[in-house]
Design an enzyme around this catalytic site. Structure first.
Site, PDB file in Angstrom:
ATOM      1  N   ASP A   1       0.816  -1.211   0.000  1.00 35.14           N
ATOM      2  CA  ASP A   1       0.000   0.000   0.000  1.00 35.14           C
ATOM      3  C   ASP A   1       0.851   1.262   0.000  1.00 35.14           C
ATOM      4  OD1 ASP A   1      -2.041  -1.805   0.283  1.00 35.14           O
ATOM      5  OD2 ASP A   1      -2.896  -0.907   2.089  1.00 35.14           O
TER       6      ASP A   1
ATOM      7  N   HIS B   1       3.653  -2.243   3.072  1.00 34.53           N
ATOM      8  CA  HIS B   1       3.748  -0.919   2.463  1.00 34.53           C
ATOM      9  C   HIS B   1       5.121  -0.786   1.800  1.00 34.53           C
ATOM     10  CE1 HIS B   1       0.832  -0.649   5.755  1.00 34.53           C
ATOM     11  NE2 HIS B   1       0.242   0.322   5.071  1.00 34.53           N
TER      12      HIS B   1
END
Length: 557
Positions: free
Chosen positions: A361, A509
């Site tokens: 992400d 992430h």
């Protein structure tokens, strides 16, 4: 049904001599009316005392003309399967005086003689001194108040006639219950989306799926191709999808039977018999390629006896009634067509005992030498695929890697434009965050994202409904590495190794060096245990799940 013989051809390897000129016999003008109502157009006078609306349509009818509902509000069917109409547009439309108490959320309507009040969340209305039960409660959505359509039968002497989706989704208030006004309403507001779909064919260039007569049809391994400014479709498959037949005789003539319509094509003589002539802008032509007859989009419309509409995202709609002049129906059908998956090659994943989806992400991070680029290099070395949920504000700054995602077997995901919580936003703001981000990603990568992840994993019924319109499945996760919290490679690695299961979607992430180090260490060890690393969509396909827009998925265990 036969398999299509070819895939998408960016430039069809045919000479101009292979174009089949069409000679038309027995041609007549189209049977479908092309009359398109414009805003405030007045039609032939019938009973003047009615006002009409349509579910999911921003227009209404009064005084025999179409008018725009203020603020773009639309009637809708609520969770109780009851029709809700916009308070002010409907109340004032039938001549009532409408006031709204925003503090107490009370609507007051009066015809000068009788006064009615309704309160948001309470399925009752007070008319004079009488309390009347309502089929559902008034609601406020996106700052607009909606009331049950049935409530308006209790004031002003109006009779409600509601026609369900397969009959137009019309909401008609009449002073004379016997007045016949449906034909005029249908011409001004158009058919319902359900009606368009029931007899229509919706296709998307480069997709191996179609929507025929309201049903999804999987044409695995099949697609269209483009040539001479037309899109060509395999004749037999399209006709059969619409319930017709194609019979080819010994002389090479293909006879097309669809209901009471009969047409024919002769590849050898390069002739066609259709019941109407092409207009100046239409191209009636066809090819034969590897034993399969392909017809141009204009000729297909004529053979089916339908209107053709070219919509956005490569979507074409063939419908009995014209879509021209009915923007809300056009937008709804375009959104459905856009959700048709892009054509993709047969699933190519390694043999493995277990499969998991790695997801990242908030990226991308850095340019061609940055962290995301280095992660892509390392994944390529290991034969691992991943899904990248990107934020638009970072795409603007770090976009050089976007051309690598699809080319290297990864999947692009949407993580909103500004990393904002969608459940706190209006419908318009949700689409600004998501659709604008998809457009931005497409401008750099050449394709829109195929999945989305809401910020913080926050979603509600509104988010689900709007993602269905945007054509995006909602992807959450089943294993959270908490890499943003620890910023520690060993922690990321251990959380994966100690908790992973077949079918997991793992959240990370591509913002931290520690994440990249930790996940690569985990990949190296899991490969030895029989794991393979795939995109979310690949994992769904491996597990036999067809991702649907607006649906929420957290794993495929």
């Amino acid at each position: 049904m036969k398999k299509w013989k070819i895939g998408l051809l960016g430039a069809v390897a045919m000479s101009a001599a292979m174009l089949a000129p069409v000679f038309l016999t027995g041609a007549t003008s189209g049977a479908v009316s092309d009359r398109v109502p414009s805003i405030d157009q007045t039609l032939v006078e019938v009973d003047p005392d009615y006002v009409a609306f349509q579910v999911d349509n921003r227009y209404g009818v009064r005084e025999h003309a179409r008018f725009t509902l203020a603020g773009g509000v639309k009637p809708f069917v609520d969770n109780n399967s009851r029709v809700q109409v916009p308070l002010r547009a409907a109340g004032e439309g039938i001549g009532l005086t409408v006031t709204w108490d925003d503090v107490n959320q009370i609507a007051t309507l009066t015809d000068g003689k009788v006064t009615a009040t309704m309160t948001v969340g309470i399925p009752q209305m007070t008319v004079g001194e009488e309390i009347i039960d309502l089929p559902t409660a008034p609601v406020v959505q996106d700052g607009n108040t909606y009331i049950p359509a049935r409530a308006l039968e209790n004031i002003g002497g109006w009779t409600l006639e509601f026609l369900p989706a397969d009959q137009g989704n019309y909401i008609i208030f009449k002073t004379d219950p016997n007045a016949q006004v449906t034909s005029e309403v249908a011409e001004l507001l158009g058919a319902s989306t359900t009606q368009y779909l029931a007899g229509g064919l919706i296709v998307r260039s480069s997709s191996d799926k179609i929507l025929a007569r309201g049903e999804w049809v999987d044409f695995s391994g099949m697609t269209t191709f483009d040539d001479d400014d037309s899109i060509y479709f395999p004749l037999e498959e399209c006709v059969e999808a619409m319930g017709g037949t194609v019979t080819t005789g010994a002389d090479g003539t293909s006879s097309i039977q669809l209901g009471d319509r009969t047409s024919s094509l002769n590849v050898e003589n390069k002739t066609a018999k259709v019941d109407r002539s092409p207009t100046a802008d239409e191209n009636f032509s066809f090819h034969e390629l590897e034993g399969t007859v392909y017809v141009s989009d204009d000729l297909l419309a004529a053979l089916l006896g339908m209107n053709k509409a070219t919509l956005g995202d490569g979507v074409l709609a063939f419908t009995i009634a014209s879509l021209e002049g009915y923007p809300d129906q056009e937008a709804a059908i375009q959104a459905l067509g856009a959700s048709l998956s892009e054509q993709k090659a047969a699933l190519d994943v390694p043999e493995a005992d277990y499969y998991i989806a790695l997801t990242f992400d908030d990226g991308p991070t850095g340019q061609s030498e940055g962290l995301t680029a280095r992660l892509l290099d390392a994944l390529a070395e290991r034969g691992a695929h991943a899904t990248f949920f990107m934020c638009g504000y970072r795409v603007r700054d770090f976009n050089t890697v976007l051309t690598r995602y699809l080319a290297e077997g990864h999947e692009m995901g949407n993580h909103t434009m500004d990393h904002k919580t969608l459940t706190k936003m209006s419908v318009a703001e949700i689409h600004e965050q998501v659709d604008d981000n998809s457009d931005l990603i497409e401008s750099y990568a050449g394709q829109k994202p195929t999945v989305m992840r809401p910020t913080g994993g926050a979603y509600n019924d509104t988010v689900k409904a709007e993602m269905e319109k945007s054509g995006l499945p909602i992807i959450l996760w089943s294993l959270d590495t908490l890499d943003w919290q620890s910023k520690n490679a060993a922690s990321v690695e251990s959380k994966i190794l100690n908790n992973v299961q077949d079918g997991d979607i793992i959240l990370m992430h591509d913002l931290y060096e520690s994440t990249v180090t930790g996940v690569l260490n985990a990949i190296d060890k899991l490969k030895d245990q029989g794991y393979a690393f795939v995109t979310v969509s690949e994992l769904a396909e491996i597990k036999g799940v067809e991702l649907e827009p607006g649906r929420v998925y957290s794993s495929f265990r």
